[in-house]
Motif scaffolding. Structure first.
Motif, short mmCIF file in Angstrom:
data_model
loop_
_atom_site.label_atom_id
_atom_site.label_comp_id
_atom_site.label_asym_id
_atom_site.label_seq_id
_atom_site.Cartn_x
_atom_site.Cartn_y
_atom_site.Cartn_z
N VAL A 1 0.87 -1.18 0.00
CA VAL A 1 0.00 0.00 0.00
C VAL A 1 0.91 1.23 0.00
O VAL A 1 1.84 1.31 0.81
CB VAL A 1 -0.92 0.02 1.24
CG1 VAL A 1 -1.79 1.27 1.25
CG2 VAL A 1 -1.79 -1.24 1.29
N SER B 1 -4.13 6.91 -3.18
CA SER B 1 -3.62 5.68 -2.56
C SER B 1 -3.57 4.60 -3.63
O SER B 1 -4.27 4.67 -4.65
CB SER B 1 -4.50 5.25 -1.39
OG SER B 1 -5.82 5.00 -1.82
N ILE C 1 -2.84 0.18 -4.10
CA ILE C 1 -2.61 -1.15 -3.53
C ILE C 1 -2.28 -2.12 -4.66
O ILE C 1 -2.88 -2.05 -5.74
CB ILE C 1 -3.81 -1.64 -2.68
CG1 ILE C 1 -3.49 -2.97 -2.00
CG2 ILE C 1 -5.09 -1.68 -3.51
CD1 ILE C 1 -4.51 -3.38 -0.93
N THR D 1 -9.35 0.77 -1.68
CA THR D 1 -8.32 1.70 -1.23
C THR D 1 -8.87 3.12 -1.18
O THR D 1 -9.81 3.45 -1.90
CB THR D 1 -7.06 1.61 -2.12
OG1 THR D 1 -5.98 2.27 -1.47
CG2 THR D 1 -7.29 2.16 -3.51
N SER E 1 -6.81 4.77 -5.89
CA SER E 1 -7.98 5.49 -5.36
C SER E 1 -8.34 6.61 -6.32
O SER E 1 -7.58 6.93 -7.24
CB SER E 1 -7.67 6.09 -3.98
OG SER E 1 -6.80 7.21 -4.11
N GLY F 1 -5.36 0.45 2.39
CA GLY F 1 -5.65 -0.57 1.38
C GLY F 1 -6.17 -1.84 2.02
O GLY F 1 -5.71 -2.23 3.10
#
Length: 139
Positions: free
Chosen positions: A53, A64, A66, A84, A108, A122
């Protein structure tokens, strides 16, 4: 000649081991210039690493990201869903996204949070497990 072949076999083995870990993030489709801020967090199942993450900043926003590791997929398949988002105190979500079942990486949405303390969150949600990690907070 045997030494050369042995060295080649060792190099191939090392490359295959490296291939089962994380991969570098793809370019953010919403902001190709986004760069990672802070350190990477790791989603774990006991001592096994499941996913990475990361938090990114760029284009005036936070994101973000992941990514599920190859080694987790090879031993557990793709029976999971990723989620996420960017998190701000007190546990507010920004840019929340859910991936398709079996999707191995997810960005995200853009979070208008550059003026706030943030962390990336995440989740890997499988049929028999729910695992998550958060990066350290960045202010």
């Amino acid at each position: 000649m045997r030494k050369i072949l042995a060295a080649g076999a060792v190099a191939a083995a090392a490359a295959s081991l490296l291939g089962t870990g994380t991969a570098h993030a793809e370019t953010n489709p919403a902001c190709p210039g986004a760069t990672q801020i802070g350190s990477t967090a790791y989603v774990k199942n006991n001592s096994t690493t499941v996913a990475s993450v990361k938090q990114y900043a760029g284009c005036g926003k936070n994101y973000s990201y992941i990514y599920v590791w190859d080694s987790w997929i090879s031993s557990h398949g793709r029976d999971f869903t990723l989620r996420t988002h960017i998190q701000t105190p007190p546990n507010l979500s920004h840019g929340y996204k859910t991936g398709a079942r079996g999707q191995r990486e997810l960005w995200s949405g853009a979070a208008d949070t550059l003026d706030q303390c943030t962390r990336a969150h995440g989740e890997v949600d499988g049929s028999s497990y729910f695992l998550f990690a958060k990066t350290g907070e960045r202010c």
